[in-house]
Design a protein around this motif. Structure first.
Motif, PDB file in Angstrom:
ATOM      1  N   ALA A 298       0.818  -1.205   0.000  1.00 31.83           N
ATOM      2  CA  ALA A 298       0.000   0.000   0.000  1.00 31.83           C
ATOM      3  C   ALA A 298       0.861   1.268   0.000  1.00 31.83           C
ATOM      4  O   ALA A 298       0.500   2.279  -0.614  1.00 31.83           O
ATOM      5  CB  ALA A 298      -0.934   0.001   1.205  1.00 31.83           C
TER       6      ALA A 298
ATOM      7  N   THR B 248     -13.161  -7.048  -0.069  1.00 33.86           N
ATOM      8  CA  THR B 248     -13.594  -5.685  -0.386  1.00 33.86           C
ATOM      9  C   THR B 248     -12.618  -4.656   0.169  1.00 33.86           C
ATOM     10  O   THR B 248     -12.277  -3.672  -0.502  1.00 33.86           O
ATOM     11  CB  THR B 248     -15.003  -5.429   0.169  1.00 33.86           C
ATOM     12  N   SER B 249     -12.138  -4.869   1.373  1.00 37.44           N
ATOM     13  CA  SER B 249     -11.181  -3.937   1.967  1.00 37.44           C
ATOM     14  C   SER B 249      -9.849  -3.921   1.216  1.00 37.44           C
ATOM     15  O   SER B 249      -9.151  -2.906   1.196  1.00 37.44           O
ATOM     16  CB  SER B 249     -10.943  -4.288   3.439  1.00 37.44           C
TER      17      SER B 249
ATOM     18  N   SER C 159      -9.549  -3.806  -1.827  1.00 31.66           N
ATOM     19  CA  SER C 159      -9.694  -2.991  -3.034  1.00 31.66           C
ATOM     20  C   SER C 159      -8.931  -1.672  -2.907  1.00 31.66           C
ATOM     21  O   SER C 159      -8.521  -1.090  -3.918  1.00 31.66           O
ATOM     22  CB  SER C 159     -11.178  -2.709  -3.312  1.00 31.66           C
ATOM     23  N   TRP C 160      -8.726  -1.181  -1.688  1.00 36.05           N
ATOM     24  CA  TRP C 160      -7.962   0.055  -1.502  1.00 36.05           C
ATOM     25  C   TRP C 160      -6.530  -0.126  -2.000  1.00 36.05           C
ATOM     26  O   TRP C 160      -5.991   0.728  -2.711  1.00 36.05           O
ATOM     27  CB  TRP C 160      -7.965   0.446  -0.032  1.00 36.05           C
ATOM     28  N   ILE C 161      -5.926  -1.260  -1.651  1.00 42.45           N
ATOM     29  CA  ILE C 161      -4.558  -1.529  -2.092  1.00 42.45           C
ATOM     30  C   ILE C 161      -4.523  -1.803  -3.585  1.00 42.45           C
ATOM     31  O   ILE C 161      -3.649  -1.298  -4.301  1.00 42.45           O
ATOM     32  CB  ILE C 161      -3.977  -2.714  -1.302  1.00 42.45           C
TER      33      ILE C 161
ATOM     34  N   ALA D 155      -6.648  -0.827  -5.936  1.00 43.70           N
ATOM     35  CA  ALA D 155      -6.898   0.412  -6.684  1.00 43.70           C
ATOM     36  C   ALA D 155      -5.675   1.318  -6.671  1.00 43.70           C
ATOM     37  O   ALA D 155      -5.351   1.968  -7.682  1.00 43.70           O
ATOM     38  CB  ALA D 155      -8.109   1.136  -6.095  1.00 43.70           C
ATOM     39  N   GLY D 156      -4.973   1.363  -5.546  1.00 38.85           N
ATOM     40  CA  GLY D 156      -3.769   2.178  -5.476  1.00 38.85           C
ATOM     41  C   GLY D 156      -2.690   1.687  -6.420  1.00 38.85           C
ATOM     42  O   GLY D 156      -2.020   2.482  -7.087  1.00 38.85           O
TER      43      GLY D 156
ATOM     44  N   ILE E 274     -14.130   3.075  -4.119  1.00 38.84           N
ATOM     45  CA  ILE E 274     -12.711   3.156  -3.774  1.00 38.84           C
ATOM     46  C   ILE E 274     -11.861   3.355  -5.020  1.00 38.84           C
ATOM     47  O   ILE E 274     -10.916   4.157  -5.028  1.00 38.84           O
ATOM     48  CB  ILE E 274     -12.284   1.880  -3.008  1.00 38.84           C
TER      49      ILE E 274
ATOM     50  N   GLN F 156      -9.511   6.578  -5.519  1.00 34.56           N
ATOM     51  CA  GLN F 156      -8.075   6.445  -5.726  1.00 34.56           C
ATOM     52  C   GLN F 156      -7.652   7.103  -7.040  1.00 34.56           C
ATOM     53  O   GLN F 156      -6.584   7.715  -7.125  1.00 34.56           O
ATOM     54  CB  GLN F 156      -7.677   4.961  -5.737  1.00 34.56           C
TER      55      GLN F 156
ATOM     56  N   ARG G 203      -7.686  10.772  -6.340  1.00 32.75           N
ATOM     57  CA  ARG G 203      -6.592  11.152  -5.444  1.00 32.75           C
ATOM     58  C   ARG G 203      -5.260  11.230  -6.180  1.00 32.75           C
ATOM     59  O   ARG G 203      -4.437  12.096  -5.905  1.00 32.75           O
ATOM     60  CB  ARG G 203      -6.481  10.149  -4.301  1.00 32.75           C
TER      61      ARG G 203
END
Length: 564
Positions: free
Chosen positions: A113, A173-174, A176-178, A180-181, A510, A514, A517
């Motif tokens: 991440a 699902t959580s 997905s933040w990594i 997507a980054g 997300i 991302q 961002r």
């Protein structure tokens, strides 16, 4: 003249230092790197992931196998000759190993991440290797000695499947933040496509998993059958010494409808209750008859057996970790228990109008009652005063003759047979281990399943429609007046679809966030980032400019990618 100040005013990043320090012993700023992870370290990442998955299954197996810990300890006893709770060391090491590997997995995800290079320290590599090898050895050992217990995993999924699915969905699902980054930072279109396809394939698979989840507890509550009868296996062996009169009395206090015991024949023809082939584990035979402690239990006559104490071992060994819950009066009663005869058990059952199920063990060929063991036991039943309709007769030997002499006995088989064979043999009940019966067989045959100690397993069998269960923990099942959970099919469908829709919306949100961002990177150039430090900008602008500086530096070293 405009005075420039260097951008790199290095701030102390305690969290980042801890992450890289614990994972790869890179505590200093200059030791960290944003370079691509080497192939060797990527291989170790796969090894760590595989170890985590294997330990997750192994840990889940031992948590659900709690129902059969006593059975496992019995296997150990038959091999070592000494009784001990072998599950304590296994659970301790498994929990410690799983916690350690899970912690490393979290650190690895944090590295990804934050865009840090993966470099697992060699000490952790040794730890991962040890955890992997010991788990593999454990799996092989269980497969060789306790293979039937693997069935507990698919059976337990009938109770936990719907909830594990929600948990797995939340975890993916959580992530997905990594994901997507990584996708938004990547400059290679092929890499972006591959990552997106892999992630959404896993996500789609999870969305479809409920199509394959089956559980008898997903049903209309109005079709739930009556509560299964509970039979006290060896009485209540978690509260009193097994196969003793006090153990059966304790079971009756827990509202059991039947009692189950193991029966042997003494040298003078008296049927008595004893599970083991010897008296060493559950009596003080070493003290009373030191020269005969390894003799077959059936080689003792009834007079000798009555001299033995069958309760002190329970207070000493505390096989179920329950002695501390007993009162002083209960401990006094336990300390004075003696070998119980079948006649005593039948009289107790007659007084309470309780069903009796016993497994009769044939004595060795040199035994005086080798040929008369069936008649000796049958006579004890007929003289007890207990109605024959309350006795479940299990021996297959001379079953036809027994049926003629005692036609009212409930003929019970411990061998699995189809309904047609049972009808032809005149057998009305099957006594099977819980993993030997399918849901269809439960609904079509009068079954008694053993050994059921956990509420979740009792609930699944209740929803399946089983008529009775044999339990070593009637005091626990007595506290289960209703299945732990029942869900209508339409309610489960609503929960499943809602969870999928929420997950999909969160994932898309997300990815969009991302992308937004990281989009600010393109609006800055290296010269802007080197402006005077007196110019104030928001924390988001500063972080975006710093990322741009990193990317710009990368392009200067790799000009061939600048045109992409």
């Amino acid at each position: 003249m405009v005075k420039h100040q260097p951008l790199q005013v290095y701030e102390r990043q305690l969290c980042l230092s801890c992450i890289t320090g614990i994972y790869g012993c890179r505590w200093k700023r200059y030791q960290r790197s944003h370079d691509d992870t080497t192939k060797w370290e990527r291989l170790w990442s796969l090894v760590l992931l595989f170890t985590f998955c294997l330990l997750l299954v192994w840990f889940y197996f031992w948590l659900e196998a709690h129902n059969d810990y006593n059975e496992f300890n019995w296997f150990l006893y038959t091999r070592s000759g000494e009784w001990s709770d072998g599950t304590v060391s296994i659970l301790t090491t498994t929990a410690a190993g799983f916690t350690y590997i899970a912690f490393l997995m979290v650190l690895e995800l944090c590295h990804i991440a934050l865009g840090q290079q993966l470099n697992l320290h060699w000490l952790h590599k040794i730890g991962v290797t040890v955890a992997l090898l010991t788990t593999i050895v454990g799996v092989i050992s269980v497969n060789e000695t306790w293979r039937q217990e693997w069935d507990v995993i698919p059976i337990s999924l009938q109770a936990t499947g719907p909830f594990l699915h929600i948990g797995a969905l939340a975890a993916v699902t959580s992530l997905s933040w990594i994901v997507a980054g990584q996708v938004t930072r990547a400059e290679k279109a092929m890499f972006q496509v591959v990552v997106i396809l892999l992630y959404f394939s896993v996500l789609l698979g999870l969305y479809m998993v409920p199509l394959y989840i089956t559980s008898p507890c997903i049903m209309d509550p109005s079709t739930l059958k009556q509560r299964p009868n509970v039979i006290g296996h060896k009485g209540a062996p978690m509260l009193a010494p097994e196969n003793t009169l006090w153990s059966f009395q304790r079971a009756l206090q827990m509202n059991v409808t039947g009692l189950e015991a193991d029966v042997a024949i003494s040298a003078d023809g008296v049927p008595f209750l004893m599970h083991d082939h010897t008296l060493q584990r559950t009596t003080d035979v070493e003290k009373v008859f030191p020269d005969r402690q390894m003799d077959e239990a059936s080689h003792f006559n009834w007079t000798d057996l009555q001299q033995l104490n069958t309760g002190q071992w329970f207070l000493k060994d505390d096989p179920f970790w329950t002695v501390h819950t007993l009162s002083i009066h209960e401990k006094d009663l336990i300390a004075n228990q003696s070998v119980c005869s079948l006649k005593q058990l039948l009289k107790l059952a007659s007084y309470h109008n309780s069903t009796v199920l016993f497994r009769l063990r044939r004595p060795p060929p040199v035994h005086p009652c080798y040929h008369s063991w069936i008649n000796d036991t049958l006579q004890a039943v007929q003289r007890s005063g207990l109605p024959q309709s309350l006795v479940m007769w299990t021996p297959n030997e001379h079953r036809d003759d027994v049926r003629k002499l005692a036609p009212s006995l409930m003929q019970t088989s411990v061998d699995k047979q189809n309904p047609q064979s049972l009808h032809q043999s005149g057998i009305s009940i099957l006594l099977l281990r819980y993993n030997q019966a399918s849901t269809q067989e439960i609904s079509n045959i009068n079954l008694t399943l053993y050994t059921i100690n956990e509420p979740w397993l009792f609930s699944v069998l209740w929803c399946s429609g089983v008529s009775s269960v044999s339990s070593e923990a009637p005091h626990i099942l007595n506290k289960v007046p209703y299945p732990i959970w029942i869900m209508r099919p339409d309610e489960y469908c609503l929960m499943w679809v809602s969870a999928d829709l929420i997950s999909f919306a969160v994932v898309i949100g997300i990815f969009i966030f991302q992308k937004y961002r990281m989009s600010g990177i393109n609006s800055y150039n290296p010269e802007q980032i080197m402006l005077s430090a007196t110019v104030r900008r928001s924390s988001r602008d500063l972080s975006v400019m710093k990322e741009k500086l990193i990317f710009s530096a990368s392009m200067s070293f790799f000009p061939q990618y600048a045109s992409l």
